[in-house]
Motif scaffolding. Sequence first.
Motif, PDB file in Angstrom:
ATOM      1  N   THR A  91      31.280  65.897  65.413  1.00 40.97           N
ATOM      2  CA  THR A  91      31.463  66.566  64.596  1.00 40.97           C
ATOM      3  C   THR A  91      30.831  66.350  62.895  1.00 40.97           C
ATOM      4  O   THR A  91      30.568  67.431  62.329  1.00 40.97           O
ATOM      5  CB  THR A  91      32.712  67.285  64.375  1.00 40.97           C
ATOM      6  OG1 THR A  91      33.059  67.231  65.906  1.00 40.97           O
ATOM      7  CG2 THR A  91      33.593  68.111  63.185  1.00 40.97           C
ATOM      8  N   ALA A  92      30.936  65.209  62.535  1.00 41.00           N
ATOM      9  CA  ALA A  92      30.961  64.858  61.092  1.00 41.00           C
ATOM     10  C   ALA A  92      29.296  65.006  61.150  1.00 41.00           C
ATOM     11  O   ALA A  92      28.241  65.023  59.938  1.00 41.00           O
ATOM     12  CB  ALA A  92      30.883  63.423  61.129  1.00 41.00           C
ATOM     13  N   VAL A  93      28.361  64.765  62.169  1.00 42.12           N
ATOM     14  CA  VAL A  93      26.902  64.674  62.698  1.00 42.12           C
ATOM     15  C   VAL A  93      26.802  66.459  62.000  1.00 42.12           C
ATOM     16  O   VAL A  93      26.167  66.735  61.409  1.00 42.12           O
ATOM     17  CB  VAL A  93      26.339  63.881  63.364  1.00 42.12           C
ATOM     18  CG1 VAL A  93      25.007  64.827  63.172  1.00 42.12           C
ATOM     19  CG2 VAL A  93      26.544  62.511  63.314  1.00 42.12           C
ATOM     20  N   VAL A  94      27.014  67.541  63.185  1.00 41.86           N
ATOM     21  CA  VAL A  94      27.041  68.478  62.928  1.00 41.86           C
ATOM     22  C   VAL A  94      26.862  69.306  61.525  1.00 41.86           C
ATOM     23  O   VAL A  94      26.089  70.009  61.111  1.00 41.86           O
ATOM     24  CB  VAL A  94      27.424  69.470  64.426  1.00 41.86           C
ATOM     25  CG1 VAL A  94      27.671  71.053  63.849  1.00 41.86           C
ATOM     26  CG2 VAL A  94      26.991  68.870  66.120  1.00 41.86           C
ATOM     27  N   GLY A  95      28.431  68.738  61.333  1.00 40.81           N
ATOM     28  CA  GLY A  95      28.847  69.449  59.797  1.00 40.81           C
ATOM     29  C   GLY A  95      27.564  69.086  58.687  1.00 40.81           C
ATOM     30  O   GLY A  95      27.702  69.766  57.769  1.00 40.81           O
TER      31      GLY A  95
END
Length: 154
Positions: free
Chosen positions: A12-16
Amino acid sequence: MGENQRIYFLATAVVGIILTGLAYFIWETITTSNIFEKGVNLYKQKDFASAEAKFRRVIERHRTNDMARLFLGNSLMAQNKLDEATPVFRELTERSPKNIDAYLRLGDALMKQNKLEEAIANLQKARELYKAPSPEQKQLEDLIEQIKLNTPTP
């Protein structure tokens, strides 16, 4: 926190981060495009000083925008700022060696500065870049001959 939760959190952090970067680049592109469009409109209205400022901003934001460089050089020429226009066109010929317009504009700037030999060399380069015989190529040949005839020999 379980292993699956950590992987989900990391994903989720990477996609964000990727989406944030993408949004930034989209915003930057739209903003630069709007500045460029304003510059073109100012150029068409013959407000060359304001157009110059816009094209300089576009180049600051997007260093590889050769169209903005061409318009910047044209804006400078229209203001008779030949000493500033010449390096802009020269850089454009170096950055984009197949850009006929860059060689034509550089040749024009050099002619106006009475640097005729250098002007001829750039006009010849422009002529060579035409793929097939064309009216423009013939006009360039005629112009080059006319310059040669009117150039005093040392």
